[in-house]
Write an enzyme that holds these catalytic residues in place. Structure first.
Site, PDB file in Angstrom:
ATOM      1  N   ASP A  41     -16.356   1.842  13.577  1.00  0.00           N
ATOM      2  CA  ASP A  41     -16.302   0.544  14.240  1.00  0.00           C
ATOM      3  C   ASP A  41     -14.983  -0.147  13.895  1.00  0.00           C
ATOM      4  OD1 ASP A  41     -18.734  -1.479  15.469  1.00  0.00           O
ATOM      5  OD2 ASP A  41     -16.873  -2.429  14.761  1.00  0.00           O
ATOM      6  N   ASN A  97     -28.287  -2.868  19.587  1.00  0.00           N
ATOM      7  CA  ASN A  97     -28.391  -4.168  20.231  1.00  0.00           C
ATOM      8  C   ASN A  97     -28.607  -3.928  21.720  1.00  0.00           C
ATOM      9  OD1 ASN A  97     -27.875  -5.541  17.784  1.00  0.00           O
ATOM     10  ND2 ASN A  97     -25.661  -5.277  18.076  1.00  0.00           N
ATOM     11  N   GLN A 104     -25.472  -7.436  22.136  1.00  0.00           N
ATOM     12  CA  GLN A 104     -24.722  -6.314  22.706  1.00  0.00           C
ATOM     13  C   GLN A 104     -23.483  -6.842  23.417  1.00  0.00           C
ATOM     14  OE1 GLN A 104     -26.911  -3.731  25.375  1.00  0.00           O
ATOM     15  NE2 GLN A 104     -25.224  -2.258  25.496  1.00  0.00           N
ATOM     16  N   SER A 105     -22.344  -6.263  23.109  1.00  0.00           N
ATOM     17  CA  SER A 105     -21.092  -6.695  23.723  1.00  0.00           C
ATOM     18  C   SER A 105     -20.426  -5.569  24.515  1.00  0.00           C
ATOM     19  CB  SER A 105     -20.123  -7.220  22.655  1.00  0.00           C
ATOM     20  OG  SER A 105     -19.843  -6.218  21.703  1.00  0.00           O
ATOM     21  N   VAL A 106     -20.774  -4.339  24.212  1.00  0.00           N
ATOM     22  CA  VAL A 106     -20.231  -3.196  24.957  1.00  0.00           C
ATOM     23  C   VAL A 106     -21.410  -2.505  25.636  1.00  0.00           C
ATOM     24  CG1 VAL A 106     -18.955  -1.028  24.829  1.00  0.00           C
ATOM     25  CG2 VAL A 106     -18.345  -2.917  23.303  1.00  0.00           C
ATOM     26  N   HIS A 110     -24.951   2.546  22.277  1.00  0.00           N
ATOM     27  CA  HIS A 110     -24.396   3.024  21.012  1.00  0.00           C
ATOM     28  C   HIS A 110     -25.334   2.637  19.879  1.00  0.00           C
ATOM     29  CE1 HIS A 110     -22.805  -0.944  21.981  1.00  0.00           C
ATOM     30  NE2 HIS A 110     -22.818  -1.211  20.677  1.00  0.00           N
ATOM     31  N   HIS A 112     -25.435   1.704  15.944  1.00  0.00           N
ATOM     32  CA  HIS A 112     -24.664   1.315  14.766  1.00  0.00           C
ATOM     33  C   HIS A 112     -25.261   2.017  13.555  1.00  0.00           C
ATOM     34  CE1 HIS A 112     -22.656  -2.328  16.563  1.00  0.00           C
ATOM     35  NE2 HIS A 112     -23.694  -2.248  17.375  1.00  0.00           N
TER      36      HIS A 112
END
Ligand code: 5GP
Length: 124
Positions: A41, A97, A104-106, A110, A112
């Site tokens: 990250d 997320n 969640q931003s992307v 995915h 983590h």
């Protein structure tokens, strides 16, 4: 980060993570196979903070279908493997997320993988 490419309904064919997978953007790769990649990250929240990313650009976990069942299982096994290989196999957290309201931003699924410090529960 190019937010316009990371909306579930974006007209762009490639998410940020797809561009990293395709080596169009830089990424620090620690593992890859035919189904997924693992990168560090860029803004780590713990001494170990890896992202397990399927090559298939599923936007959110909630967009996965029964067809993705084996892939989702594979992602979890890879998360455990990379934590173990980093020396953190006894205490690590895997988090997803789902949706902007959950952080969640992307919008390319995915996992983590966080470890290397005490991890409190519940997370914020
Ligand atoms: P989310 O908020 O969607 O659950 O997680 C997205 C993660 O991607 C964040 O932890 C963020 O730091 C990371 N990230 C955002 N842009 C980049 C990037 O360009 N490269 C890498 N390696 N990580 C990124």
């Amino acid at each position: 980060m190019t937010a316009s490419t990371d909306k579930p309904d974006s007209p762009s064919p490639k998410t940020l993570f797809q561009k990293i997978i395709d080596r169009e953007l830089p990424g620090s790769f620690v593992y890859e196979d035919e189904q997924c990649v693992v990168i560090k990250d860029i803004n780590p929240g713990a001494p170990l903070h890896l992202l397990v990313i399927p090559r298939k650009p599923i936007p959110r976990l909630s967009d996965a279908t029964p067809e993705d069942q084996a892939l989702l299982g594979h992602l979890l096994l890879v998360a455990s493997q990379v934590a173990r290989e980093a020396g953190c196999g006894e205490a690590f957290r895997v988090a997803i997320n789902n949706g902007a309201g959950a952080g969640q931003s992307v919008f390319h699924l995915h996992l983590h993988v966080l470890a290397g410090r005490p991890l409190k529960w519940p997370p914020g």
